[in-house]
Scaffold this motif. Sequence first.
Motif, PDB file in Angstrom:
ATOM      1  N   GLU A  60       0.797  -1.386   0.044  1.00  0.00           N
ATOM      2  CA  GLU A  60      -0.093  -0.201  -0.040  1.00  0.00           C
ATOM      3  C   GLU A  60       1.227   1.537   0.058  1.00  0.00           C
ATOM      4  OE1 GLU A  60      -0.528  -2.345   2.889  1.00  0.00           O
ATOM      5  OE2 GLU A  60      -2.089  -3.494   1.531  1.00  0.00           O
ATOM      6  N   MET A  61       2.047   0.930   0.457  1.00  0.00           N
ATOM      7  CA  MET A  61       2.873   1.898   0.766  1.00  0.00           C
ATOM      8  C   MET A  61       2.974   2.949  -1.119  1.00  0.00           C
ATOM      9  SD  MET A  61       6.680   3.187   2.385  1.00  0.00           S
ATOM     10  CE  MET A  61       6.953   4.638   2.523  1.00  0.00           C
ATOM     11  N   ALA A  62       3.147   2.164  -1.764  1.00  0.00           N
ATOM     12  CA  ALA A  62       4.139   2.053  -3.079  1.00  0.00           C
ATOM     13  C   ALA A  62       2.127   3.628  -3.651  1.00  0.00           C
ATOM     14  CB  ALA A  62       3.713   1.270  -4.473  1.00  0.00           C
ATOM     15  N   GLY A  63       1.120   3.012  -3.668  1.00  0.00           N
ATOM     16  CA  GLY A  63       0.297   3.895  -3.974  1.00  0.00           C
ATOM     17  C   GLY A  63       0.258   4.859  -3.055  1.00  0.00           C
ATOM     18  N   GLU A  64       0.456   5.134  -1.615  1.00  0.00           N
ATOM     19  CA  GLU A  64       0.225   6.696  -0.964  1.00  0.00           C
ATOM     20  C   GLU A  64       1.512   7.832  -1.890  1.00  0.00           C
ATOM     21  OE1 GLU A  64       1.264   5.480   3.337  1.00  0.00           O
ATOM     22  OE2 GLU A  64      -0.693   3.639   3.037  1.00  0.00           O
ATOM     23  N   LEU A  65       2.423   6.628  -1.715  1.00  0.00           N
ATOM     24  CA  LEU A  65       3.649   7.561  -1.896  1.00  0.00           C
ATOM     25  C   LEU A  65       2.983   8.462  -3.543  1.00  0.00           C
ATOM     26  CD1 LEU A  65       7.022   4.862  -1.701  1.00  0.00           C
ATOM     27  CD2 LEU A  65       6.373   7.365  -0.740  1.00  0.00           C
ATOM     28  N   TYR A  66       2.267   7.149  -4.861  1.00  0.00           N
ATOM     29  CA  TYR A  66       2.072   7.664  -5.637  1.00  0.00           C
ATOM     30  C   TYR A  66       1.341   9.182  -5.918  1.00  0.00           C
ATOM     31  CZ  TYR A  66      -0.126   7.183 -10.246  1.00  0.00           C
ATOM     32  OH  TYR A  66      -0.195   7.540 -12.095  1.00  0.00           O
ATOM     33  N   ASP A  67      -0.054   8.497  -5.039  1.00  0.00           N
ATOM     34  CA  ASP A  67      -0.866   9.815  -4.670  1.00  0.00           C
ATOM     35  C   ASP A  67      -0.110  10.857  -4.789  1.00  0.00           C
ATOM     36  OD1 ASP A  67      -2.903   7.484  -5.744  1.00  0.00           O
ATOM     37  OD2 ASP A  67      -3.572   6.831  -3.706  1.00  0.00           O
ATOM     38  N   ALA A  68       1.114  10.755  -3.714  1.00  0.00           N
ATOM     39  CA  ALA A  68       1.485  12.397  -2.612  1.00  0.00           C
ATOM     40  C   ALA A  68       2.495  13.155  -3.771  1.00  0.00           C
ATOM     41  CB  ALA A  68       2.002  11.826  -1.860  1.00  0.00           C
ATOM     42  N   ALA A  69       2.720  12.520  -4.866  1.00  0.00           N
ATOM     43  CA  ALA A  69       3.725  12.707  -5.915  1.00  0.00           C
ATOM     44  C   ALA A  69       3.272  14.291  -6.343  1.00  0.00           C
ATOM     45  CB  ALA A  69       4.474  12.033  -6.717  1.00  0.00           C
ATOM     46  N   GLY A  70       3.430  14.928  -6.510  1.00  0.00           N
ATOM     47  CA  GLY A  70       2.715  16.252  -7.008  1.00  0.00           C
ATOM     48  C   GLY A  70       3.568  16.726  -9.010  1.00  0.00           C
ATOM     49  N   GLY A  71       3.846  15.826  -9.459  1.00  0.00           N
ATOM     50  CA  GLY A  71       4.290  16.339 -10.907  1.00  0.00           C
ATOM     51  C   GLY A  71       4.493  14.497 -11.521  1.00  0.00           C
TER      52      GLY A  71
END
Length: 108
Positions: A60-71
């Motif tokens: 799930e952390m991969a999804g959290e990081l992906y969702d948080a990325a602004g670019g």
Amino acid sequence: MLYGIVDSSVGTRTGTGRVVCTIGIAGYGFAEASALEQVRRTKLPVLFIHGDADTFVPFEMAGELYDAAGGEKELFVVPQARHGKAYQTDPTGYESRVTAFIAKYIRT
């Protein structure tokens, strides 16, 4: 730096990814190496890589990081890859995705 590649298996269960060498390269110190916070701050393109069989860093952390990325961002999920084994599990897919990602942002 023109792009970022984040193998999200590098981190901890709390999401505070630890990077061995950050000062001078990333512009923040070891104590500030929270993967989630740093991804939120970047506007650079990022390729996230994570194995769906990782038992050390929750998938799930991969999804959290992906969702948080602004670019601009991409997520490459490697089926059956355990922690830190994305390349070993699918070297052809890994090389293909990384090469295509870099080619997209590097001008020759």
